[in-house]
Design a protein around this motif. Structure first.
Motif, PDB file in Angstrom:
ATOM      1  N   TYR A 184       0.815  -1.212   0.000  1.00 27.99           N
ATOM      2  CA  TYR A 184       0.000   0.000   0.000  1.00 27.99           C
ATOM      3  C   TYR A 184       0.854   1.270   0.000  1.00 27.99           C
ATOM      4  O   TYR A 184       0.338   2.374  -0.164  1.00 27.99           O
ATOM      5  CB  TYR A 184      -0.942  -0.007   1.210  1.00 27.99           C
ATOM      6  CG  TYR A 184      -1.712  -1.304   1.323  1.00 27.99           C
ATOM      7  CD1 TYR A 184      -2.561  -1.724   0.291  1.00 27.99           C
ATOM      8  CD2 TYR A 184      -1.570  -2.130   2.432  1.00 27.99           C
ATOM      9  CE1 TYR A 184      -3.246  -2.926   0.378  1.00 27.99           C
ATOM     10  CE2 TYR A 184      -2.254  -3.335   2.526  1.00 27.99           C
ATOM     11  CZ  TYR A 184      -3.089  -3.734   1.486  1.00 27.99           C
ATOM     12  OH  TYR A 184      -3.763  -4.921   1.561  1.00 27.99           O
ATOM     13  N   ASP A 185       2.175   1.105   0.189  1.00 32.91           N
ATOM     14  CA  ASP A 185       3.096   2.243   0.152  1.00 32.91           C
ATOM     15  C   ASP A 185       3.691   2.460  -1.239  1.00 32.91           C
ATOM     16  O   ASP A 185       4.435   3.419  -1.462  1.00 32.91           O
ATOM     17  CB  ASP A 185       4.258   2.032   1.146  1.00 32.91           C
ATOM     18  CG  ASP A 185       3.778   1.887   2.577  1.00 32.91           C
ATOM     19  OD1 ASP A 185       2.864   2.648   2.950  1.00 32.91           O
ATOM     20  OD2 ASP A 185       4.291   1.019   3.301  1.00 32.91           O
ATOM     21  N   VAL A 186       3.401   1.553  -2.148  1.00 38.34           N
ATOM     22  CA  VAL A 186       4.042   1.559  -3.469  1.00 38.34           C
ATOM     23  C   VAL A 186       3.013   1.933  -4.537  1.00 38.34           C
ATOM     24  O   VAL A 186       1.855   1.531  -4.461  1.00 38.34           O
ATOM     25  CB  VAL A 186       4.634   0.159  -3.775  1.00 38.34           C
ATOM     26  CG1 VAL A 186       5.167   0.088  -5.190  1.00 38.34           C
ATOM     27  CG2 VAL A 186       5.739  -0.173  -2.773  1.00 38.34           C
ATOM     28  N   SER A 187       3.451   2.684  -5.532  1.00 38.06           N
ATOM     29  CA  SER A 187       2.568   3.049  -6.643  1.00 38.06           C
ATOM     30  C   SER A 187       2.673   2.025  -7.770  1.00 38.06           C
ATOM     31  O   SER A 187       3.770   1.687  -8.226  1.00 38.06           O
ATOM     32  CB  SER A 187       2.930   4.429  -7.190  1.00 38.06           C
ATOM     33  OG  SER A 187       2.193   4.692  -8.373  1.00 38.06           O
ATOM     34  N   PHE A 188       1.511   1.528  -8.186  1.00 33.81           N
ATOM     35  CA  PHE A 188       1.436   0.599  -9.307  1.00 33.81           C
ATOM     36  C   PHE A 188       0.789   1.269 -10.524  1.00 33.81           C
ATOM     37  O   PHE A 188       0.404   0.594 -11.474  1.00 33.81           O
ATOM     38  CB  PHE A 188       0.597  -0.628  -8.924  1.00 33.81           C
ATOM     39  CG  PHE A 188       1.196  -1.478  -7.843  1.00 33.81           C
ATOM     40  CD1 PHE A 188       2.041  -2.533  -8.147  1.00 33.81           C
ATOM     41  CD2 PHE A 188       0.902  -1.236  -6.499  1.00 33.81           C
ATOM     42  CE1 PHE A 188       2.580  -3.324  -7.147  1.00 33.81           C
ATOM     43  CE2 PHE A 188       1.430  -2.023  -5.492  1.00 33.81           C
ATOM     44  CZ  PHE A 188       2.280  -3.065  -5.811  1.00 33.81           C
TER      45      PHE A 188
END
Length: 246
Positions: A184-188
């Motif tokens: 949830y901390d990473v941008s996809f």
């Protein structure tokens, strides 16, 4: 739809390799010698084909024909070229989402992941030539036929795919517990590729060193890890959630 085929006999397998058949794995009899057998071994090494040395009893279970100490499984699908697939993906209007599987060994997990990948619109799945689960009848069944709908590529090493993705402007995200970041901390939202590791070992440490980002799933219970196909589903649907929001 091409059915999985078993080829037996040293010369027949040599011909299959020279005809560029998509050979999934070759089983060779332990301790066998001979000029023709050595020629087959050389071809297998030269072409990076997955192989293993087994007792003759194993070969006898694979076929009741005169196998001469060698049996090969030909894949029911044709594999894509990674360069062509990446170029095609970047030229399309859809944001690419690739999946890299680092020597995933369980056929049922492999099939389940392919099924989820198809449901989430994954652009393509990249696997390693050696050490991973085969593409066979069990894969087809577990994937509910999705193996015929999602492009699959084979590379010599997953790290090769990582470098190719990065050179093409595609961010590589490793699913690993060896980080403080959750998924949830990473941008996809941008073009990206997610790496999933094998069931027992996870992602190769040398591959982890070259990825762009690492992310883990938060685990609130006492068990330290999830089944890899379940974890993969969580990552893919987080990517879809973010892209829907965007």
């Amino acid at each position: 739809m091409k059915q999985e085929t078993t080829v037996f006999g040293i010369r027949a397998i040599i011909e299959a390799i020279n005809s560029n058949e998509s050979i999934d794995k070759v089983f060779l009899q332990k301790g066998l010698k001979g000029e023709l057998f050595s020629e087959l071994e050389t071809l297998i090494r030269k072409n990076g084909i997955n192989s293993s040395y087994v007792p003759v009893e194993k070969l006898n279970r694979l076929t009741n024909k005169n196998h001469q100490g060698a049996v090969a499984n030909i894949s029911p699908i044709a594999f894509y070229n990674i360069e062509d697939l990446v170029i095609s993906a970047l030229e399309s209007e859809k944001t690419p989402l690739f999946l890299l599987l680092d020597q995933l060994s369980d056929v049922r997990n492999f099939g389940a992941i392919i099924r989820t990948a198809e449901c989430t619109g994954v652009t393509g799945i990249i696997i390693q030539k050696k050490g991973g689960a085969p593409v066979n009848g069990d894969t087809i069944k577990t994937s509910a036929g999705a193996v015929f709908k999602v492009p699959l590529c084979k590379v010599d090493h997953i790290k090769d795919a990582v470098f190719h993705m990065q050179a093409s402007g595609i961010k590589v995200i490793a699913a690993t517990e060896k980080t403080d970041n959750t998924l949830y901390d990473v941008s996809f939202k941008e073009p990206c590729a997610i790496i999933m590791g094998s069931e027992g070992r996870g992602i190769n440490p040398s591959t982890l060193k070259v990825v762009d980002e690492k992310a883990k799933l938060p685990l609130l219970g006492e068990i330290e890890s999830l089944n890899v196909s379940v974890a993969c589903g969580a990552f893919l649907y987080e990517a879809i959630r973010q892209r829907f929001e965007g």
